[in-house]
Every structure is written in structure tokens, then in C-alpha cells.
Enzyme design. Structure first.
Site, PDB file in Angstrom:
ATOM      1  N   HIS A  98       0.760  -1.085  -0.021  1.00 33.61           N
ATOM      2  CA  HIS A  98       0.146  -0.076  -0.131  1.00 33.61           C
ATOM      3  C   HIS A  98       0.869   1.251  -0.034  1.00 33.61           C
ATOM      4  CE1 HIS A  98       1.195  -0.461   4.044  1.00 33.61           C
ATOM      5  NE2 HIS A  98       0.802   0.976   4.282  1.00 33.61           N
ATOM      6  N   HIS A 256       4.788   0.248   0.193  1.00 35.93           N
ATOM      7  CA  HIS A 256       5.718  -0.423   1.416  1.00 35.93           C
ATOM      8  C   HIS A 256       4.771  -1.547   1.833  1.00 35.93           C
ATOM      9  CE1 HIS A 256       3.493   2.915   3.376  1.00 35.93           C
ATOM     10  NE2 HIS A 256       3.501   2.159   4.312  1.00 35.93           N
ATOM     11  N   ARG A 271       5.142   6.876  13.729  1.00 38.24           N
ATOM     12  CA  ARG A 271       4.964   7.249  12.264  1.00 38.24           C
ATOM     13  C   ARG A 271       4.300   8.691  12.396  1.00 38.24           C
ATOM     14  NH1 ARG A 271       1.167   4.616   8.067  1.00 38.24           N
ATOM     15  NH2 ARG A 271      -0.288   6.302   8.015  1.00 38.24           N
TER      16      ARG A 271
HETATM   17  C1  SIN Z   1       3.073   1.346   7.588  1.00 37.61           C
HETATM   18  O1  SIN Z   1       2.403   0.710   6.822  1.00 37.61           O
HETATM   19  O2  SIN Z   1       3.089   2.566   7.573  1.00 37.61           O
HETATM   20  C2  SIN Z   1       3.853   0.639   8.624  1.00 37.61           C
HETATM   21  C3  SIN Z   1       5.196   0.302   8.027  1.00 37.61           C
HETATM   22  C4  SIN Z   1       5.923  -0.553   9.088  1.00 37.61           C
HETATM   23  O3  SIN Z   1       5.595  -0.701  10.256  1.00 37.61           O
HETATM   24  O4  SIN Z   1       7.183  -0.821   8.771  1.00 37.61           O
END
Ligand code: SIN
Length: 281
Positions: A98, A256, A271
Site C-alpha cells: 500500500h 511499502h 509514524r
Molecule cells: C506502515 O504501513 O506505515 C507501517 C510500516 C512498518 O511498520 O514497517
């Protein structure tokens, strides 16, 4: 004056050396990092020591912070979303290809993820290169996709019928606010990247529900093909987190995928997502 030392990674992204993100973000450095983000899609930093306040200050150098509607927040810092998995939980957040917030009319420009607690092994994040994904398609499919738009939605992912819904999942408490999952947007399938000017594929497995004017059933085979194509080994980079690691990705140039291979251990990431602009073909 800190120098931006860029070491391109395989597949997508670049490792940035010689920058202390808590001290060195002066105007010239920010401009260089913004350009590198547009060019490489994701920037990886090692050995950082970012307090939550530094994380917020870093994000604000690149744009306005988008306070996440669905994720849990860090106490005292609502600008920072928690990406958490506890030892007794099975589901992770982000375990699907996504890009963040593609359901918004002006999708997020980027996200900055800081490692807070890591499992002993596993918990890597894989990134995919949407410039390379587009560039390596046949001219015929490039032309077809360039004439299409796609519908993206938050409803099936974060809404009350989603896999994140309380009744169905141990994600309850980590994700919530299902009533706020009302975003639908239409974007070009091939965008002109706002920083680099390059063409990038802009659909994704998580949030794209159909090509505009097509049914979901008609859409699925082509979307499946594009996911297989975009995630070929030569288009991806697997980032191994260490204490002090930070990844800053551009949501228009990459996808990612958070690997969920560390059951029984805690993984906690912070984040911040930075707002973006409307996307054009
Ligand atoms: C996300 O999808 O923003 C999380 C990515 C992660 O935890 O590595």
C-alpha cells in the site's frame, strides 16, 4: 555544514549518511533531502536519536503534519501515530502492499517512520519503486494505463466492515475510529511526480478499489498483474531496521509492506505523515 551523502540502494531508495536529523535540518539540507526523496522514493537513515519533539520538528520541515484518523496516538503527541504489535498479537499494521492515504483528495506526500522497539529478528519493511514499475511496462500498457483513473477508498480498510473492525481482529485498540472511514478519491493511474516530474504508477493493493468506469471484477485481474509486476525483485528493497533507524518515504513514488514475521515479540514504531498535493497525470 552537514553534507547530504547519498548512497543509492538496490531497487528503490537511498541511504543518507552524515546527517543528524535532530540538528542538521537547515534550509539547504532540507531542500537536498526533498529532492532526494523525489528522486529515490525513500530515504534511510541510521544511528539517529530523535525524541518525539525532534520527529515532529523534522516532519514540519517538509510540510504540514496530517494527524492520523485511525491509528492510536503517542501520549502527549497526537501528531505521532503508533504502529504497534505486542507479543500476544497476531495481526500487524501495514502488512499489505500500500501507500499511505491514497484515499485522500490530496494524498499524503510522505511518512517518516522511527524505530522505537524492535524484535530480535524480523519486522523488516519492504519498499517498491513506482517509477521503475511504470518505466518497465510495455509501451502499449503504459499508454492504456495513462488514459485511466482509479478510485481509492478508506472504507474497506478502516471502516466498520473492515478486517480492522473490533469484532474480528486483535487490531482493536491499535486502530479505531471506524466512523471516520468515509474517504473516496479518484486519481490518475499514472501520475507526474510533484517533485521529480517523472511518471509513476499510482494504484496500490491496499486502497485502490477499481479503475474509474470499470467494475471491481473487471479491475482485479489488471490490478493483480500490476502488483506482481511492481513487486518484482528488481523493483524492491527490503529495509532491515536497527535501533536508531529512520525511514522517510514518498507515498507517490513508492509502496511499502511491513513483514509480519516476529510473533511473540514487540515491535513499536512512531509514524508521522506529511500532507501532500492533488495529483495530476
Ligand atoms: C506502515 O504501513 O506505515 C507501517 C510500516 C512498518 O511498520 O514497517
Amino acid at each position: 555544514m552537514a553534507q547530504v551523502d547519498i548512497e543509492p540502494g538496490d531497487g528503490v531508495g537511498a541511504y543518507i549518511h552524515g546527517i543528524d536529523l535532530a540538528r542538521d535540518l537547515k534550509d539547504g539540507v532540507v531542500a537536498d533531502l526533498r529532492q532526494a526523496l523525489g528522486d529515490y522514493g525513500v530515504l534511510f537513515f541510521r544511528d539517529q536519536n530523535l525524541a518525539p519533539e525532534d520527529h515532529i520538528a523534522m516532519a514540519e520541515c517538509f510540510g504540514k503534519i496530517n494527524v492520523n484518523r485511525f491509528f492510536g496516538q503517542v501520549d502527549g503527541h497526537p501528531q505521532i501515530a503508533e504502529v504497534r504489535k505486542e507479543p500476544d498479537q497476531r495481526s500487524n499494521i501495514g502488512g499489505n502492499w500500500h501507500t499511505d492515504h491514497s484515499y485522500d483528495q490530496e494524498p499524503a506526500m510522505g511518512s517518516i517512520l522511527v524505530a522505537r522497539e524492535l524484535p530480535n529478528r524480523g519486522g523488516d519493511t519492504v519498499f517498491a519503486n513506482m517509477y521503475a514499475a511504470f518505466d518497465s511496462l510495455s509501451p502499449g500498457l503504459q499508454e492504456t494505463l495513462s488514459g485511466l483513473r482509479a478510485v481509492h477508498s478508506s472504507r474497506h480498510v478502516f471502516g466498520d466492515k473492515s478486517r480492522y473492525d473490533k469484532a474480528n481482529s486483535d487490531l482493536a485498540g491499535r486502530l479505531g475510529n471506524t466512523d471516520a472511514a468515509v474517504q473516496d478519491s479518484v486519481h490518475p493511474v499514472v501520475i507526474r511526480h510533484p517533485i521529480s516530474g517523472r511518471r509513476a504508477l499510482y494504484v496500490n493493493r491496499g486502497f485502490t478499489i477499481r479503475f474509474d468506469g470499470w467494475t471491481a471484477e473487471e479491475t482485479q485481474p489488471l490490478l493483480d498483474y500490476l502488483v506482481r509486476h511492481a513487486t518484482r525483485p528488481e523493483h524492491i528493497h527490503k529495509f532491515h531496521w536497527r535501533p536508531g533507524s529512520v525511514a522517510f518515504w514518498d507515498n507517490r513514488a513508492t509502496w511499502h509492506y511491513a513483514i509480519n514475521d516476529y510473533h511473540g515479540q514487540r515491535r513499536l514504531m512512531h509514524r508521522i505523515t506529511v500532507e501532500g498535493v492533488a495529483l495530476a497525470a
